[in-house]
Design a protein around this motif. Structure first.
Motif, PDB file in Angstrom:
ATOM      1  N   PHE A 164       1.629  10.446   5.345  1.00 41.81           N
ATOM      2  CA  PHE A 164       0.584   9.480   5.017  1.00 41.81           C
ATOM      3  C   PHE A 164       0.776   8.181   5.798  1.00 41.81           C
ATOM      4  CE2 PHE A 164      -1.853   6.418   2.716  1.00 41.81           C
ATOM      5  CZ  PHE A 164      -2.928   7.134   2.225  1.00 41.81           C
ATOM      6  N   ARG A 216       0.830  -1.207   0.000  1.00 46.96           N
ATOM      7  CA  ARG A 216       0.000   0.000   0.000  1.00 46.96           C
ATOM      8  C   ARG A 216       0.863   1.256   0.000  1.00 46.96           C
ATOM      9  NH1 ARG A 216      -2.927  -3.868   2.178  1.00 46.96           N
ATOM     10  NH2 ARG A 216      -5.161  -3.954   1.781  1.00 46.96           N
ATOM     11  N   LYS A 264       1.666   7.530   8.669  1.00 52.19           N
ATOM     12  CA  LYS A 264       1.159   7.491  10.045  1.00 52.19           C
ATOM     13  C   LYS A 264      -0.209   6.835  10.109  1.00 52.19           C
ATOM     14  CE  LYS A 264       3.092  11.863  11.097  1.00 52.19           C
ATOM     15  NZ  LYS A 264       2.503  13.186  11.210  1.00 52.19           N
ATOM     16  N   GLY A 265      -0.942   6.877   8.990  1.00 49.37           N
ATOM     17  CA  GLY A 265      -2.278   6.289   8.976  1.00 49.37           C
ATOM     18  C   GLY A 265      -2.318   4.885   8.419  1.00 49.37           C
ATOM     19  N   LEU A 266      -1.161   4.328   8.120  1.00 52.88           N
ATOM     20  CA  LEU A 266      -1.129   2.981   7.556  1.00 52.88           C
ATOM     21  C   LEU A 266      -0.638   1.981   8.579  1.00 52.88           C
ATOM     22  CD1 LEU A 266       0.430   3.139   3.977  1.00 52.88           C
ATOM     23  CD2 LEU A 266      -1.767   2.187   4.568  1.00 52.88           C
ATOM     24  N   VAL A 267      -1.281   0.792   8.614  1.00 53.44           N
ATOM     25  CA  VAL A 267      -0.723  -0.251   9.470  1.00 53.44           C
ATOM     26  C   VAL A 267      -0.108  -1.358   8.627  1.00 53.44           C
ATOM     27  CG1 VAL A 267      -1.844  -0.086  11.680  1.00 53.44           C
ATOM     28  CG2 VAL A 267      -3.116  -0.979   9.734  1.00 53.44           C
TER      29      VAL A 267
END
Lengths: 140, 163
Positions: free
Chosen positions: A135, A14, A137-140
Motif C-alpha cells: 500500500f 495516513r 508504494k501509493g502514498l507520498v
C-alpha cells in the motif's frame, strides 16, 4: 489510544490509519475463526448480547500495537534482526493476551495456548507487513 | 439451503462482480481505504443496534453464525463497504448542494428500499424498534463520514505503475 495520538508523527498519519483499519478487519476475522472452532472464549465483553467476541481488544488494542510494529519496522536490517523483531512483537502480544487470560475474565483459552498464539501472531504480522508495504508504494 | 441463504449468496456474488467491473485498476488503493474504513463505522454501530434489541438478523449465511455474533456479517463487512466504494469513487464532485444531496438520497434510498423489502418478505432482517428511515439516515451519515475520510486520505495517494 493515547499513545497513538501522542507518538505518531504527522507525516505517517495516513500510514498509521491504513494499518489500524486493516488490522481491525484481520483481527476480527481471526477472532471469529477462533470462536467458531471453539478455541477461545470471552466471558466478559462489552456487547454481551450482540456478540460473543471481545470488542475493544480487537478494535483498539491489537491495531494500536500493529501500528507501532509498522512504524518501527527495521527496513534495512538483516534477516536475523528482522526475525527477532517479529519474534519480539508476537511475544509481546501473546504474553499480553496470556496475562489477560490468567488474571482477568476478558479472555479464556479452551484449546489454545501461548505457543499457538505466538505462531498465529507472527503470521498475522507478516500478512500486515506485506499488505502495508504494498500500500505504501501509493502514498507520498 | 433455503431461499434466504440463496439471497445472501447472490448478493455477495453480485457485489464481487460490481467490484470487478466498477473499480478501475489504478483506483485499487482508494477502494481499499473506503472498504476498510466503513467497517470502522458499521462494526460498532451494528453491535449497538443489536445489543439494544432494535434489530435482529435471524438467518445468516453460515447457519451457526448467530451463536457467535448476532450482527450481520455479510451486510456490514461486505455489501455496505462495496456500496460505499462505488458511492465515493463515482461521486459527482462538481455538483454542489442539491445535486450531491440527491446523490446521497439516491444511494441511501436504494439501500433502505432493499432492506425494507427483505424485512417484510424474508427472515434475513427483523425490525424491532428499528424503522426504515433510521436506515436511511444512518446510511447517509456513514457514507458522509466515510467520504470525508476518503477525501482526506486520498490527498496523499499517488498513482503507482501496475503490472
Amino acid at each position: 489510544m493515547y499513545l497513538l495520538l501522542r507518538y505518531i508523527p504527522t507525516e505517517s498519519k495516513r500510514l498509521a490509519w491504513i494499518t489500524f483499519i486493516l488490522v481491525q478487519a484481520i483481527a476480527w476475522i481471526h477472532e471469529y475463526i477462533q470462536l467458531v472452532f471453539g478455541l477461545v472464549e470471552f466471558p466478559y465483553r462489552e456487547f454481551n448480547k450482540a456478540t460473543n467476541m471481545s470488542f475493544s481488544l480487537h478494535y483498539i488494542v491489537y491495531p494500536t500495537i500493529a501500528v507501532f510494529f509498522i512504524l518501527f519496522y527495521p527496513k534495512e536490517k538483516g534477516t536475523r534482526r528482522t526475525f527477532l523483531y517479529y519474534l519480539l512483537f508476537s511475544m509481546g502480544i501473546t504474553t499480553y493476551s496470556y496475562l489477560l487470560e490468567k488474571f482477568s475474565s476478558l479472555y479464556h483459552y479452551i484449546h489454545w495456548n501461548w505457543f499457538f498464539g505466538l505462531i498465529t501472531n507472527m503470521i498475522l504480522l507478516y500478512v500486515v507487513k506485506i499488505y502495508i508495504f504494498w500500500f505504501k508504494k501509493g502514498l507520498v | 439451503m433455503n431461499l434466504e441463504r440463496w439471497i445472501i449468496l447472490g448478493v455477495l456474488i453480485l457485489s464481487i462482480m460490481c467490484l470487478k467491473l466498477l473499480v478501475p485498476r489504478d483506483k485499487v488503493r482508494e477502494a481499499w481505504v473506503i472498504f476498510l474504513f466503513l467497517q470502522v463505522i458499521t462494526w460498532p454501530a451494528g453491535l449497538i443496534a443489536v445489543e439494544m434489541g432494535w434489530i435482529e438478523y435471524p438467518i445468516q449465511l453460515y447457519p451457526k453464525a448467530n451463536l457467535y455474533n448476532r450482527t450481520s456479517f455479510s451486510f456490514e463487512f461486505f455489501l455496505f463497504p462495496v456500496v460505499a466504494i462505488i458511492f465515493s469513487l463515482y461521486f459527482p464532485r462538481k455538483k454542489k448542494g442539491f445535486g450531491s444531496l440527491l446523490y446521497y438520497v439516491f444511494f441511501a434510498g436504494f439501500f433502505t428500499f432493499l432492506e425494507a423489502v427483505l424485512e417484510s418478505k424474508t427472515k434475513l432482517v427483523e425490525y424491532h424498534e428499528w424503522k426504515w428511515y433510521w436506515t436511511l439516515v444512518t446510511v447517509m451519515i456513514s457514507l458522509y463520514i466515510n467520504d470525508k475520510f476518503y477525501r482526506w486520505f486520498s490527498k496523499r495517494l499517488i498513482l503507482v505503475d501496475l503490472k
